[in-house]
Write a protein that holds these residues in place. Structure first.
Motif, mmCIF file in Angstrom:
data_model
loop_
_atom_site.group_PDB
_atom_site.id
_atom_site.type_symbol
_atom_site.label_atom_id
_atom_site.label_comp_id
_atom_site.label_asym_id
_atom_site.label_seq_id
_atom_site.Cartn_x
_atom_site.Cartn_y
_atom_site.Cartn_z
ATOM 1 N N CYS A 1 86.144 -24.903 0.499
ATOM 2 C CA CYS A 1 86.412 -24.002 -0.627
ATOM 3 C C CYS A 1 85.964 -24.592 -1.960
ATOM 4 C CB CYS A 1 87.896 -23.669 -0.689
ATOM 5 S SG CYS A 1 88.459 -22.544 0.610
ATOM 6 N N CYS B 1 92.676 -20.888 0.219
ATOM 7 C CA CYS B 1 91.782 -20.064 -0.596
ATOM 8 C C CYS B 1 92.426 -19.719 -1.935
ATOM 9 C CB CYS B 1 91.410 -18.795 0.154
ATOM 10 S SG CYS B 1 90.285 -19.056 1.549
ATOM 11 N N VAL C 1 89.517 -18.557 -4.210
ATOM 12 C CA VAL C 1 88.401 -18.070 -3.399
ATOM 13 C C VAL C 1 88.855 -16.807 -2.666
ATOM 14 C CG1 VAL C 1 86.880 -18.564 -1.437
ATOM 15 C CG2 VAL C 1 87.442 -20.380 -3.084
#
Length: 265
Positions: A165, A206, A211
Motif C-alpha cells: 500500500c 488500506c 488506499v
C-alpha cells in the motif's frame, strides 16, 4: 485525451461501480454497459479466451462510450501489461500481488518516465490518437490517469500488504476471495472466520494508508452492507452471472406460470 473518472471519484472519497466482461466480446456490449450508468468494466484476459485484438476493440469502444476499460492481464511478462495499455486500457487489475518489490517491477514497465520505463508511444488508442505539443505534459497525464489496482490473493500478500500500500503509483487494492480462501485453507468458504479476518486485515491496512479497497459483490444486500462500510471499488457480478441469474429465474417462473413445474422438458 480522456481523463479517468475513477480518479476523480476516489479523490472525492466516493465508490466506483463496475462489472466484468468474461465471455461477451461484442463491441456493442461496451456501449450497453456505459448506458446502464456503470463506471468501469474489467476485461478478463486471465480466465478467458479473449485475444489482444478483441480487447483492443473493446477498450476503444468503452472509451468512446464513456465507461472505463480495465484489463486483468493474461500473463506476467512486460508485454502482457503494456499491450493492453497501448490498446486503450485505462488501468490494469494485477493478479496476486505479493510484495512491494513485485509491484514496483510492474510499475517500472507500465509507467512512463520518470516513474518507469514504459516504451514511449504518444499516439494511439491510449491517447485517443491525440498528441500534445508538450510531451512531458502528456506523459505526466498518462502516468496519473492510468490506474494500477493490486489484487491480494494469498497469505504472503496479506503479510506484505502495508508495504504494498505504500508503493507510489498504487491506486486501489482488490481482494480476490476465491484464491485467497484457497491459500488460507478454506477454499470457496466465503463466510469462514479465517477469510473474514483476512478481509478485515485488508480494510484496516488500506484505510491506514488511505488506499481505496474493494472486491466483487454478487447481490444488492451484500453491496449495501459494504457500501456502508466504506468500499470504494466494487465490480458487481459479471456478464455470465447476469445472464445466468436473469434467465434461470425467468425460466423457472415461466414454467411455473404454465404448469410445467416438475416436468423435465
Amino acid at each position: 485525451m480522456r481523463m479517468n473518472p475513477l480518479k476523480a471519484l476516489w479523490a472525492d472519497r466516493k465508490p466506483a461501480f463496475g462489472t466484468w466482461s468474461t465471455l461477451v466480446h461484442h463491441p456493442r456490449f461496451m456501449k450497453l454497459l456505459a448506458v446502464t450508468g456503470l463506471d468501469f468494466v474489467i476485461l478478463e484476459m486471465e480466465h478467458s479466451d479473449f485475444t489482444i485484438g478483441e480487447v483492443g476493440t473493446l477498450c476503444l469502444m468503452a472509451r468512446e462510450a464513456g465507461i472505463v476499460p480495465i484489463v486483468r492481464p493474461a500473463g506476467l511478462q512486460p508485454h502482457d501489461y503494456t499491450r493492453p495499455l497501448d490498446a486503450g486500457a485505462m488501468g490494469l487489475l494485477l493478479p496476486n500481488v505479493e510484495t512491494a518489490e513485485q509491484l514496483e517491477s510492474i510499475l517500472s514497465v507500465t509507467k512512463f518516465y520518470p516513474r518507469g520505463k514504459r516504451i514511449l508511444n504518444l499516439r494511439g488508442p491510449h491517447t485517443d490518437y491525440v498528441r500534445l505539443t508538450e510531451p512531458l505534459q502528456q506523459i505526466e497525464t498518462l502516468n496519473d490517469q492510468t490506474l494500477t489496482i493490486a489484487m491480494i490473493e494469498s497469505q504472503v500478500g496479506l503479510d506484505n500488504l502495508d508495504a504494498i500500500c505504500a508503493v507510489q503509483g498504487l491506486d486501489a487494492v482488490m481482494v480476490g476471495p476465491d484464491d485467497l480462501s484457497q491459500d488460507l485453507g478454506v477454499p470457496g468458504d466465503m463466510t469462514h472466520p479465517t477469510l473474514i479476518a483476512a478481509l478485515e486485515q485488508v480494510i484496516a491496512a488500506c484505510e491506514a494508508r488511505d488506499v481505496p479497497w474493494g472486491f466483487s459483490c454478487q447481490d444488492r444486500t451484500s453491496a449495501e452492507r459494504w457500501i456502508k462500510r466504506g468500499i470504494r471499488w466494487m465490480p458487481y457480478a459479471n456478464d455470465a452471472a447476469a445472464l445466468f441469474n436473469t434467465f434461470s429465474s425467468a425460466a423457472a417462473d415461466l414454467k411455473t406460470m404454465s404448469g410445467r413445474q416438475g416436468v423435465a422438458s
